[in-house]
Structure formats: structure tokens, C-alpha cells
Scaffold this motif. Structure first.
Motif, short mmCIF file in Angstrom:
data_model
loop_
_atom_site.label_atom_id
_atom_site.label_comp_id
_atom_site.label_asym_id
_atom_site.label_seq_id
_atom_site.Cartn_x
_atom_site.Cartn_y
_atom_site.Cartn_z
N VAL A 95 -97.13 -70.99 56.18
CA VAL A 95 -96.44 -69.70 56.12
C VAL A 95 -96.89 -68.91 54.90
CG1 VAL A 95 -94.18 -68.63 55.73
CG2 VAL A 95 -94.45 -70.37 57.50
N ALA A 96 -97.14 -69.59 53.79
CA ALA A 96 -97.56 -68.90 52.57
C ALA A 96 -98.89 -68.19 52.74
CB ALA A 96 -97.66 -69.90 51.42
N GLU A 97 -99.72 -68.66 53.67
CA GLU A 97 -101.04 -68.06 53.87
C GLU A 97 -101.06 -67.03 54.98
OE1 GLU A 97 -105.06 -67.38 53.07
OE2 GLU A 97 -103.59 -68.54 51.94
N PHE A 98 -100.33 -67.30 56.08
CA PHE A 98 -100.44 -66.44 57.25
C PHE A 98 -99.17 -65.66 57.57
CE2 PHE A 98 -103.25 -70.17 58.17
CZ PHE A 98 -104.44 -69.51 57.89
N GLY A 99 -98.04 -66.04 56.96
CA GLY A 99 -96.80 -65.34 57.22
C GLY A 99 -95.92 -66.06 58.23
N SER A 100 -94.75 -65.50 58.48
CA SER A 100 -93.78 -66.09 59.40
C SER A 100 -93.27 -65.01 60.36
CB SER A 100 -92.60 -66.68 58.63
OG SER A 100 -91.55 -67.06 59.51
N VAL A 101 -93.12 -65.39 61.63
CA VAL A 101 -92.57 -64.45 62.61
C VAL A 101 -91.10 -64.19 62.34
CG1 VAL A 101 -94.24 -65.08 64.39
CG2 VAL A 101 -92.06 -66.33 64.24
N LYS A 102 -90.48 -64.99 61.49
CA LYS A 102 -89.07 -64.79 61.17
C LYS A 102 -88.84 -63.57 60.28
CE LYS A 102 -88.26 -69.77 61.55
NZ LYS A 102 -87.93 -71.02 60.81
N ARG A 103 -89.91 -63.11 59.64
CA ARG A 103 -89.82 -61.93 58.77
C ARG A 103 -90.48 -60.77 59.49
NH1 ARG A 103 -92.40 -65.83 54.42
NH2 ARG A 103 -90.55 -67.04 53.84
N LYS A 104 -89.75 -59.72 59.74
CA LYS A 104 -90.24 -58.63 60.58
C LYS A 104 -91.54 -58.03 60.04
CE LYS A 104 -88.93 -54.20 62.65
NZ LYS A 104 -87.85 -53.20 62.82
N TYR A 105 -91.58 -57.76 58.74
CA TYR A 105 -92.77 -57.10 58.20
C TYR A 105 -94.00 -57.99 58.30
CZ TYR A 105 -92.46 -59.84 53.84
OH TYR A 105 -92.44 -60.86 52.91
N GLN A 106 -93.81 -59.33 58.26
CA GLN A 106 -94.95 -60.22 58.42
C GLN A 106 -95.33 -60.35 59.89
OE1 GLN A 106 -94.07 -63.90 56.34
NE2 GLN A 106 -94.49 -62.98 54.34
N PHE A 107 -94.35 -60.45 60.77
CA PHE A 107 -94.64 -60.50 62.20
C PHE A 107 -95.47 -59.30 62.64
CE2 PHE A 107 -93.21 -58.51 66.19
CZ PHE A 107 -93.86 -59.35 67.09
N LEU A 108 -95.12 -58.12 62.16
CA LEU A 108 -95.82 -56.91 62.56
C LEU A 108 -97.25 -56.87 62.03
CD1 LEU A 108 -92.95 -54.30 62.14
CD2 LEU A 108 -93.86 -55.24 64.27
N ALA A 109 -97.53 -57.68 61.01
CA ALA A 109 -98.91 -57.80 60.52
C ALA A 109 -99.65 -58.93 61.21
CB ALA A 109 -98.91 -58.03 59.01
N MET A 110 -98.93 -59.96 61.65
CA MET A 110 -99.56 -61.12 62.29
C MET A 110 -100.00 -60.82 63.72
SD MET A 110 -96.77 -63.89 60.89
CE MET A 110 -97.36 -65.31 61.81
#
Length: 719
Positions: free
Chosen positions: A609-624
Motif C-alpha cells: 500500500v505504501a508504494e501503490f496506494g489503497s482503494v480504501k482511500r478515495k484520492y488514491q483509488f482515483l489515481a490507481m
């Protein structure tokens, strides 16, 4: 799916599988049909349909049947390529004639290492007594293989005096390691058997008496998660081993499940240092406690640093801790902490400079620090007493792949290599350099091969280093078969590395290119963060820019260009071929990530998660979502020929990841070019693999891309 250049991101601001031995590799005249069982997930108001979610149940009969047919089809297609047998034989001759060593480690006055000697298929554990003379084999894992189960050495650690060595053994590339203890004098194993031990060379720390060691172990049902450090005494039942540190041990240190702790202790040291890594994050926690208190079971651990302090690697020498940090130093600096007075401010002993500092080793005459500048390895010596750090001269401009120090000796062992220079293991000190003789020069003749560094201009005008390797005097006519590879994750740099097998590609007039994309560590932590989570699209667009540069400068053309990416590089190549399928004749997606939205559900997912992000966080999901290769595939697109490779025992990137991507590409492509899923039934993520496995896979992948390029002697069978 043209979304990377649209500015969307700116706008949005394993255990061995039970079926492995029985799975049938069925041949077919066409890609096997893939059942679709759509599952719809809603993430932060966005609905995503996943037609191949069922593949994530890898022990199901449906998946076993499907992947067996896919593997059979791939094998059939690859075996019909006429030029493959000759290429395989050439690769075999080049590779088998070349030796290699890795994991150099001192145990007292003795040198231990893993060696892959010419003609050998499996890495063996060797010892060079007194650090010189002739080496002898301590352990050959092939002798332990039986019943079709191949064993490999996953890690080892010598005791302080070199009389014992702990050895992790794992089957079939699974990395499911069981720790054993080998008596160096008798060559026999003791009774110790410790399972669920993960972490490589960080796993074990021996005490001075040679009878106790600390080790890292996961609980039942876990792999890298919820790990703890224990203290073992030889001959004692594991149930009696006291826990020392780690997940859930101290309420005042509430670690996350993916946090991994290991210990460091200097010879004769009075203080233990615990380092806790939050998943795959660069920045770490550091703690210390008196060794006597740890052994007595009443240690009061003192925090030295949290991830906010941006310390990332530590080295204990006597009562001092040296740490590499990128706090206000993107290319890193070296600090010194007095463990007897941890309340004092750290002392800066090697300030940041132009070289990226990335590792160090403790010797008797100082701390040797390695780094890289403009793709060239650097080495510095930091004296323990008075005096300033000095650069150490190296014999050629290559990469410092490995350093190993011994507190009983001056200087360090340095393993060096270059793009066209084979590996050498050197004894390097402040004043002298000599070859250890551990490795003979590779017989492959690279005298007609040269390397050059270019720069590609990426979408945001950032210059991306691009290494090209080719035959001297090569005509830049745009017709050269070219392999472009890229990674771009975890801050890992693509340093110069010698591979004798590359000659089989280069001698036929081919080009090998390496894209040093953002997400790697070529320019330090800033370069890493520029290709991480919200900035991940940079990694893909950098790779595309490198492909365009190769074409613009006449090295190749889209009809002769293949892109490759492995592991996290699966995002890079998967994103590139779905963004610009017209740029590539072929692609190799090797043990690669493909479905970023489901990655954190894997065993190693929380750590990433530290490298690619988490779908649980909206701003990271929208980037993933925009960079997830699986979700970028569009029906009716003319994709290049693609070969996806996976090992059924892969504990890092499960086989369902490339399987889902392969299924989607096969269904969507309109080009008529093949999409193959190559399966290794006795493989994993590459760790623990044999030389023979690597040769066979290289022959398959290169034959596939040469056929896709229409090279003479290479063609796919009737379709």
C-alpha cells in the motif's frame, strides 16, 4: 483507453499450491475460451466490473482447468517457432560457461557465499576458509530435492565465529522457507526446524556464544504479516523461545500487520537495534535496548526515530549506529548515533552530495558506503575515529552490486560489474584493490559491444536516462530488433548489470535498452516519489518517451520494438501497451502486477500500500484506476503480441494477476497477434529459480518477440 495524457490525475487531485503436481498442460489449436462471471464492485461511487474475479480462487477446479489449457496452448505455440532450438542452444552455451556469486557474508575469519559455478544449475552454499584459498561446497540443495520437489537456498547467516550457519530452504520457488542450522565442521544439520521464517538476510542474528540467535517468524496462516522477533537456543523447543519484539508485543508500539521488524547487533556490542519496516515504505522505525536487558526478558525499548525522521537503513559498529537518511537530502546522507547516549542529536558524518548513497558495510577500519552517480558506482570510507570521509578508487566504471564487511578485517569485499564487463569480486581498502579470484572472467566476448546513455524527454519535459547496449558500428537504420525494459518502483535503480546471455541478442544486430523511469532510485528519493501512487502515471509515460526516443534516433521502429517489465514493472509495460499499442511489436509482462485494485487483497498486498496506494482511500483509488493495466484494456484495440509469464508458486504476485490480464487481452485484441500465458509449474517470482529455468524462459520470450518482429528464421505457426 487514452487517459494518461488527458490530465485526469491532476483533475482528480504462498504455500505450494495443492494442484501444482496434477495440473495438466493441455494443447489447443486456439486460445482457450475464458468464462466470464462478472462481479461489480463500487469504489467511492465508481462501479467497476470484473469479469475474471473467479480466477482469484486459484485452487478451484475451474481455474486449474483453464490455466492448464492456457499453458498447453502457449507451449504449443512457442515450440512451433523455427528459430527457438538454435537460440536456446546459444543461450545455454553462454549462460553455462559463466559463473556467479552473491550474498557474500563473513563468519569470523571465514567467507560464506552462494555460488553458481559454470555448468551448475542451482545456487550452492560455499565457504572459503580464512577468506582465501580454495572454496568448498557446504550445501548443495539439489541433494535435498526429492519426489519432484526442487529445493533452493532462500537465505543463510553464519554464526560470529563461522562454526555454524543458519540456512533457509524453500521448495519450488515458493519462498516458504524453513530454517535449519548446519554445523560447518561436520557438514550435518542440527535438529532445528523453524518454519514460517521470512525476510532473507535480515532474518537471523547470532549472539557471540554461537548457541543463541534472534529470528523473525510469522504466525500460522501468515507470510510477511504480523511478524515477531524471537530468541532461540540451539536444542531448545520452539515453543519455549521468548518473543523479543514485533507485532502486538508492546502496547506502546502499535505496529500494523504489514510492519516487519528485524534486529542488528555488532560483535561485542552492548546494544541491540530494532528496525521496523512499514511494509515496503522507504522510511523506518528505529529502536534500541541494552542487550543484557533483552536477554533477561525485561527490555525497555527506546525509540530512536519514526518514519517521519526519514531514516531508512542502519548499521551497528561497536556502540554506534550509522543510518542513511533522506531527510532534507534527496540523494541521502549518513548520520551517527551514540547508542549509549541516544538522547544526543545525531552527528552528520557524510553530507549529501552528487552520488545517491544506498548501502554500507562495517569493516575494522571504518564504514564503507556505496552509492551511484550517473549510473556509475561509487564507494566512500568513513573512518570510525577522527577524519573525514574519503572516496575510494574503483578499478572500472561499473556498478557496485554488493559490499560485505568484516569487523575483524580492514576493507570490504566489493562485487562489481558493468553492462559489458563481467562480475568481479574485489578486496578493496582505502589504499589497495585486488581481485579475490572468486570469479573467473566470463568467456563471452563483449569486446565488440558498447553501451551509451541517452536522455528521453518525458511528457512534462523531465529528462529520463536511457541506456542503450549494441554492437559497435551498428547502423541506425530504424530496423534493429530492440528490447526496451523498465521497472520504476520501490526506489530501486536499474544499475549496470552483466548478463552473458545478452550476447545472443546483441550479436545478431539487436539492441537492448533500459529505461530509468521515475519510481526508481536513480536520482534518489525524489525520483522514487515522482513515480509513486498519485504520480504513477509518470512511470508509464517515461517508458513511452524512451520508446519514442529509440525510434526517433534510428535505433528501431515500432515493427521492431518489444517492451518488457517484470513484477512491479508489469504496471509499466502493461500501462505502455494499453496507452500506446502502436509503439510496440511485442511485449513481455513477466510475473507482473496487473490488477491494482485487487492487489492489496494478496498476502503481500498490505505491505505494498505504501508504494501503490489503497482503494480504501478515495484520492488514491482515483489515481490507481487509470494506471491499472487490467482496467485499461479496451475491446477492439489492436494490441501487440504479448507473452505473459508466471510461476504457479509465486508468493509475491499471484498467478491470477497475469492470468486475468491475459484473458482480457485475448478477448479484446483485434490485431490477430498472439497473447500467450506461459506457466512455470516449478517456479515462483524468480527467487530460488535455477539457471535452466531462466535459460528456457529467455529462449521462449526472445523467440516470441523475434517472431512478432518478423525476424528471419522466427515465425509463428499457422493461425
Amino acid at each position: 483507453m487514452k487517459i494518461l495524457r488527458s490530465g485526469l490525475l491532476a483533475t482528480l487531485g504462498l504455500a505450494l499450491l495443492p494442484f501444482a503436481s496434477t495440473l495438466a498442460l493441455a494443447a489447443s489449436d486456439a486460445p482457450p475460451a475464458t468464462p466470464s462471471h462478472p462481479v461489480v464492485d463500487t469504489y467511492h461511487g465508481v462501479s467497476i466490473s470484473d469479469p475474471y474475479r473467479w480466477m482469484e480462487q486459484m485452487d478451484s477446479a475451474e481455474f486449474r482447468d483453464w490455466i492448464g489449457k492456457q499453458a498447453g496452448y502457449a507451449r504449443q505455440e512457442l515450440d512451433t517457432i523455427p528459430g527457438r532450438p538454435a537460440l536456446l542452444e546459444r543461450l545455454r552455451r553462454l549462460a553455462q560457461a559463466t559463473g556467479n556469486v552473491t550474498d557474500l557474508a563473513w563468519g569470523g575469519k571465514h567467507l560464506f557465499y552462494l555460488g553458481l559455478e559454470p555448468g551448475q544449475n542451482t545456487w550452492r552454499l560455499l565457504i572459503r576458509e580464512n577468506g582465501n584459498g580454495t572454496s568448498r561446497v557446504l550445501l548443495d540443495p539439489e541433494a535435498l530435492s526429492s519426489g519432484g520437489q526442487r529445493m533452493a537456498i532462500s537465505e543463510f547467516t553464519p554464526s560470529r565465529d563461522g562454526s555454524m550457519v543458519s540456512v533457509g530452504l524453500a521448495a519450488g520457488g515458493s519462498e516458504k522457507s524453513v530454517l535449519h542450522v548446519l554445523d560447518v565442521n561436520t557438514g550435518k544439520f542440527l535438529d532445528e526446524r523453524i518454519d514460517r521464517v521470512y525476510g532473507g538476510s535480515w532474518t537471523v542474528v547470532w549472539l557471540e556464544d554461537g548457541k543463541h540467535f534472534f529470528y523473525v517468524r510469522a504466525p500460522e496462516g501468515e507470510r510477511y504479516n504480523k511478524t515477531r522477533v524471537y530468541l532461540h537456543k540451539l536444542g531448545r523447543a520452539l515453543e519455549q523461545d521468548p518473543v523479543v519484539f514485533g507485532y502486538g508485543v508492546y502496547p506502546e508500539f502499535p505496529f500494523e500487520p504489514a510492519d516487519y521488524t528485524y534486529l542488528r547487533l555488532a560483535p561485542g556490542g552492548r546494544y541491540v537495534v530494532a528496525t521496523t519496516v512499514p511494509g515496503v515504505a522507504s522510511e523506518r522505525h528505529f529502536f534500541t535496548a541494552p542487550l543484557a536487558d533483552v536477554l533477561a526478558g525485561h527490555a525497555k525499548w527506546r525509540r530512536l526515530a519514526s518514519p517521519a525522521d526519514q531514516w531508512f537503513r542502519g548499521y551497528v559498529a561497536g556502540q554506534k549506529l550509522y543510518v542513511l537518511s533522506h531527510d532534507a537530502a534527496p540523494r541521502n546522507k549518513l548520520l551517527k548515533i551514540d547508542l549509549a547516549h541516544p538522547e544526543a542529536a545525531p552527528e552528520l558524518v557524510l553530507p549529501p552530495g552528487t552520488a545517491v548513497l544506498d548501502d554500507a558495510a562495517v569493516a575494522r577500519d571504518g564504514l564503507y558506503v556505496k552509492g551511484m552517480e550517473a549510473g556509475v558506482g561509487k564507494l566512500f570510507r568513513v573512518p570510525f575515529g577522527k577524519g573525514t570521509a574519503q572516496a575510494v578508487k574503483l578499478p572500472f566504471a561499473g556498478s557496485v552490486r554488493e559490499i560485505a564487511g568484516n569487523p575483524l578485517r580492514d576493507g570490504v569485499l566489493v562485487k562489481m560489474e558493468g553492462w559489458t564487463q563481467s562480475q568481479r569480486v574485489l578486496n578493496v581498502s582505502a589504499s589497495t584493490t585486488r581481485d579475490t579470484g572468486l570469479l573467473a572472467p566470463a568467456p563471452a566476448d563483449f569486446s565488440s559491444i558498447e553501451s551509451k546513455q541517452l536522455f528521453a524527454l518525458s511528457h512534462d519535459r523531465v529528462r529520463i536516462p536511457l541506456t542503450v547496449i549494441y554492437r559497435k558500428g551498428l547502423a541506425l537504420d530504424g530496423a534493429r530488433p530492440t528490447i526496451l525494459t523498465g521497472y520504476g518502483a520501490y526506489g530501486i535503480s536499474r544499475e549496470p548489470r552483466f548478463d552473458a546471455m545478452n550476447l545472443a541478442w546483441l550479436e545478431r544486430g539487436g539492441v537492448i535498452a533500459i529505461a530509468h523511469v521515475r519510481g526508481g532510485g536513480e536520482y534518489g528519493e525524489e525520483w522514487h516519489r515522482a513515480g509513486q501512487i498519485l504520480n504513477k502515471s509518470n512511470t508509464i509515460l517515461d517508458f513511452i518517451s524512451c520508446a519514442e526516443t529509440l525510434i526517433q534516433q534510428g535505433y528501431t521502429s515500432p515493427a521492431k520494438l518489444a517492451g518488457t517489465g517484470a513484477s512491479a514493472g508489469g504496471i509499466t509495460i502493461g500501462g505502455a501497451i494499453t496507452e500506446r499499442p502502436d509503439l510496440f511489436a511485442a511485449a513481455n509482462h513477466a510475473v507482473g502486477l496487473a490488477d491494482l485494485l485487487r492487489t492489496e487483497n494478496e498476502g503481500t498486498g498490505p505491505a505494498n500500500v505504501a508504494e501503490f496506494g489503497s482503494v480504501k482511500r478515495k484520492y488514491q483509488f482515483l489515481a490507481m484506476l487509470p494506471v491499472s493495466p487490467y482496467h485499461r484494456v479496451v475491446v477492439g484495440t489492436a494490441y501487440p503480441a504479448v507473452i505473459l509469464t508466471t510461476g504457479i508458486n509465486d508468493p509475491r504476485v499471484a498467478s491470477w494477476q497475469p492470468a486475468k490480464f491475459a484473458a482480457r487481452l485475448q478477448t479484446a485484441t483485434s490485431s490477430g497477434k498472439p497473447v500467450l500465458l506461459r506457466l512455470d509449474m516449478d517456479g515462483g517470482h524468480g527467487m530460488g529459480g535455477t539457471r535452466g529455468q531462466r535459460i528456457e524462459e529467455t529462449a521462449d520470450v526472445w523467440s516470441f518477440v523475434l517472431a512478432a518482429m518478423g525476424e528471419p528464421g522466427f515465425a509463428f505457426g499457422p493461425r
